[in-house]
Motif scaffolding. Structure first.
Motif, short mmCIF file in Angstrom:
data_model
loop_
_atom_site.label_atom_id
_atom_site.label_comp_id
_atom_site.label_asym_id
_atom_site.label_seq_id
_atom_site.Cartn_x
_atom_site.Cartn_y
_atom_site.Cartn_z
N HIS A 146 0.83 -1.21 0.00
CA HIS A 146 0.00 0.00 0.00
C HIS A 146 0.87 1.26 0.00
N LEU A 153 2.03 7.37 -6.52
CA LEU A 153 1.04 8.37 -6.88
C LEU A 153 1.40 9.77 -6.39
N THR A 154 2.20 9.85 -5.32
CA THR A 154 2.42 11.16 -4.69
C THR A 154 3.88 11.60 -4.66
N ARG A 221 -9.86 3.28 -0.36
CA ARG A 221 -10.33 4.67 -0.31
C ARG A 221 -9.19 5.64 -0.58
N THR A 222 -8.05 5.37 0.03
CA THR A 222 -6.90 6.27 -0.14
C THR A 222 -6.40 6.26 -1.58
N LEU A 223 -6.24 5.08 -2.15
CA LEU A 223 -5.74 5.00 -3.52
C LEU A 223 -6.72 5.60 -4.51
N TRP A 224 -8.02 5.44 -4.28
CA TRP A 224 -9.01 6.05 -5.16
C TRP A 224 -8.97 7.56 -5.04
N TRP A 225 -8.81 8.06 -3.82
CA TRP A 225 -8.75 9.50 -3.61
C TRP A 225 -7.52 10.10 -4.28
N LEU A 226 -6.44 9.33 -4.35
CA LEU A 226 -5.19 9.81 -4.94
C LEU A 226 -5.09 9.51 -6.44
N ARG A 227 -6.16 9.00 -7.04
CA ARG A 227 -6.09 8.62 -8.45
C ARG A 227 -5.62 9.80 -9.30
N PRO A 228 -4.90 9.54 -10.38
CA PRO A 228 -4.40 10.64 -11.23
C PRO A 228 -5.53 11.53 -11.73
N ARG A 230 -7.47 13.51 -10.00
CA ARG A 230 -8.41 13.98 -9.00
C ARG A 230 -7.87 15.15 -8.20
#
Length: 694
Positions: A146, A153-154, A221-228, A230
């Motif tokens: 994770h 992503l970040t 939830r975290t990975l979806w929130w950080l999706r490219p 967004r």
């Protein structure tokens, strides 16, 4: 030689600990914190997340015995991250913040290293990188997977977790983001971070409240929130607001174009070669513009020509829409630039919304004039400066290109580039020569345009400018407030607060953004002639909007207070802007054409007594009442003694001055008399319509 010792993080350290089923470990946690933070000023905030055990009672007992301990008890379970948000919000007046778990797996003894690294400067967050066999192999592997996904992503370290030290910008990022996890919030903000390896200990008491299912849900939830894509959308919100408010004005107001807008439309619809040739030769493009060459805003006419060539209808709104789109894009770029300069998404959003709802901004970016383009170019120059200050690639290039476009959009807006250059010199003096050189190069196209106009147009507009008698700053702030006393009070108080309490880099840029243009114009007013016109300072006054946002988000510590002041600022600006829907038009050429068309009969001659009334009459005859076109005499032809009726239109008053009246004598000599007269008042130009008969 001994290695240099990093300076301690000075000021009060707030230790934020979420508590859930940790009654047994809280006393040991406090004792170990006391030993680890010896010699520092610190507080412990225990956030009891609706824990079903005796954690709340134990926390209250600790707080009663030690004044450094404070307790927040949540009635409903909100999870680790929301509990941390509550604690960070409650400890607003600390200098730095530390977040760690209450189960003693995060060793308090690591706090000095985290704080020392944070205090050394250059980082907004320092993570305690996870090391050691602190949990089962499977949980370690899934947790590592994770964290590596989040790192991809970040750009965060792959060992980053919720045990970390935060500076003010890091805390603001967490509170602003409303992210599903603390790590995601910091990663999305793209702050400067570091990581120090820290071995975590196995759990001393009980079992973790994080079940496997809960861990998977949180990870998804975290990975979806950080999706490219967004995270980059938030700064568009103020631009959408500007676009919606501007669209209401462009398509909702009843009045048509006024002289400057009519000039833009009538010039821009001519062939491009003719526009350029007329500007170079110093002549007009039509009879009504015969002595006004299209050189004053030549880049705008070229851009508008290209826009109209896309096939828009011959109507009033296409050029107004172009300016609005440019202005809304400028709000988006400004929001992004403020976030980069100040590090706070909240301040950036408030700045963007304060500009988007501002009456002066909305009044002029909804006109068929170049002010929306000037806003966009000026905001681009600010973003370029921010990138240059951060040593980001392309920052200086963006500053130069956008700065050149700013001056070409409007001469006065070039002064904003000077202000930004001064801010860059103050903030990064060692690199200032390169910035100053680019600013000078950016000014050269505008200097060439000014030289062209001095040769062709001269000083024609000087009579329309005001002498503020040294009060230009107050005049400008009054116009920015929509000439509304309540809004002026809000703008004044929050602007001063922002100047005093805003993030240093942001308030230096915003202050120079406003002060340098106003100061230079005051010198010109004192030494040369009157130079003030409110719309000419629009690009500079965007800096005032940024200062008010700094005041709204920085003058109080509580999150609720910040929200209240931010809403007050935006609401006051929006209230002052509502008058734009029913304000008296600057000129009523559309009403003149409608009045004549209602009574006109074939053979009735239409005559304009001056170029201003001729421009409006010709435009609206062509676009709305083409049946009157055969009877339109532009240029005026009075050799028609047999015409039964002459509709005569002329300017009555321009800014208090009586307009030309030569046509009266010519009509009288032809044996005609005035049968009816209508006076159509405008805030800038008033028109007279006369019906002459034999």
């Amino acid at each position: 030689m001994a290695p240099p010792v990093a300076p301690l993080a000075t000021g009060t350290v707030a230790v934020i600990v979420p508590v859930y089923r940790n009654a047994a470990t809280l006393p040991a946690l406090l004792a170990r914190l006391d030993a680890a933070l010896a010699g520092r000023t610190w507080r412990l905030r225990l956030v009891v997340d609706a824990s079903p055990d005796e954690s709340a009672d134990v926390a209250r007992d600790l707080a009663a015995a030690d004044p450094r301990v404070a307790v927040t008890v949540l009635e409903h379970n909100v999870g680790q991250h929301r509990a941390l948000e509550h604690g960070l919000d409650d400890e607003a007046d600390a200098a730095s913040w530390v977040c760690l778990d209450a189960d003693l797996q995060d060793p308090p003894e690591a706090l000095p290293a985290l704080l020392d690294d944070l205090g050394a400067g250059g980082a907004d967050a320092v993570f305690a990188g996870r090391r050691g066999a602190y949990e089962g192999r499977l949980r370690r592997l899934t947790g590592m997977a994770h964290r590596r996904a989040v790192a991809l992503l970040t750009g965060l370290p792959a060992d980053a977790g919720a045990f970390l030290a935060l500076g003010p910008r890091g805390r603001d990022a967490v509170l602003d983001a409303r992210a599903p996890s603390l790590v995601a919030a910091i990663g999305a903000a793209r702050l400067a971070v570091r990581s120090i390896p820290v071995a975590r200990a196995p759990r001393a008491e009980g079992r973790s409240a994080w079940t496997t299912a809960a861990r998977w849900r949180q990870s998804l939830r975290t990975l979806w929130w950080l999706r490219p894509g967004r995270a980059s959308a938030w700064w568009l919100a103020p631009a959408v607001v500007a676009l919606l408010l501007g669209a209401v004005i462009v398509f909702g107001r009843a009045h048509g174009l006024w002289y400057d807008e009519l000039f833009s439309v009538e010039v821009s619809r001519r062939p491009l070669a003719e526009i350029l040739r007329a500007a170079w030769e110093g002549r007009g493009t039509t009879w009504s513009l015969r002595d006004v060459p299209p050189s004053y805003n030549l880049p705008w006419y070229v851009l508008a020509h290209a826009w109209l060539a896309l096939g828009w209808p011959d109507a009033d709104w296409p050029l107004r829409l172009l300016s609005l789109l440019a202005g809304a894009a400028g709000v988006a770029v400004l929001t992004r630039a403020v976030a980069r300069l100040g590090g706070s998404r909240r301040t950036a959003l408030v700045a963007g919304l304060a500009v988007a709802a501002n009456p002066l901004f909305l009044a002029w970016v909804t006109e068929a004039r170049p002010y929306g383009v000037a806003v966009l170019a000026g905001a681009g120059a600010v973003l370029g400066l921010a990138r240059w200050l951060d040593r980001a690639r392309g920052g200086l290039t963006l500053f130069g290109l956008a700065g050149a476009a700013t001056g070409l959009a409007h001469w006065y807006a070039l002064l904003v580039v000077a202000g930004l250059a001064v801010a860059g010199v103050v903030l990064a003096p060692r690199r200032a020569p390169a910035l100053a050189a680019v600013a000078v190069l950016a000014a050269l196209p505008t200097a060439a345009l000014v030289e062209l106009n001095l040769r062709t147009v001269g000083d024609r507009n000087a009579a329309l400018l005001y002498d503020t008698e040294g009060l230009m700053a107050l005049f400008a702030a009054w116009q920015w407030s929509g000439t509304d006393y309540g809004t002026a009070l809000v703008v004044g108080v929050l602007g001063i607060a922002g100047l005093l309490r805003g993030p240093r880099r942001l308030r230096v840029v915003a202050a120079c953004w406003v002060a340098v243009p106003v100061g230079l114009l005051l010198v010109a007013e004192e030494e040369l002639r009157p130079v003030y016109e409110p719309r000419y300072l629009l690009a500079a006054l965007l800096g005032l909007g940024v200062l008010t946002a700094c005041g709204a988000t920085g003058v109080v510590a509580s999150r609720r207070g910040v929200t209240l002041l931010s809403v007050l600022l935006v609401a006051a600006s929006l209230a002052a802007s509502t008058t734009l829907l029913w304000v008296t038009p600057r000129e009523r050429a559309d009403d003149v054409a409608a009045l004549i068309a209602a009574a006109h009969r074939p053979g009735d001659v239409l005559v304009a007594g001056d170029r201003q009334s001729a421009l409006g009459l010709e435009h609206y005859t062509r676009t709305r009442y083409p049946a009157m076109a055969p009877d339109l005499r532009v240029p005026p032809v009075f050799a028609a003694p047999d015409a039964p009726v002459v509709w005569y239109v002329r300017v009555r008053i321009i800014r208090g001055e009586t307009g030309p009246v030569d046509g009266d004598e010519l009509l009288l000599r032809a044996g005609m008399r005035v049968e009816g007269q209508w006076f159509l008042r405008g805030t800038w130009t008033s028109l007279v319509v006369q019906r002459w008969v034999r």
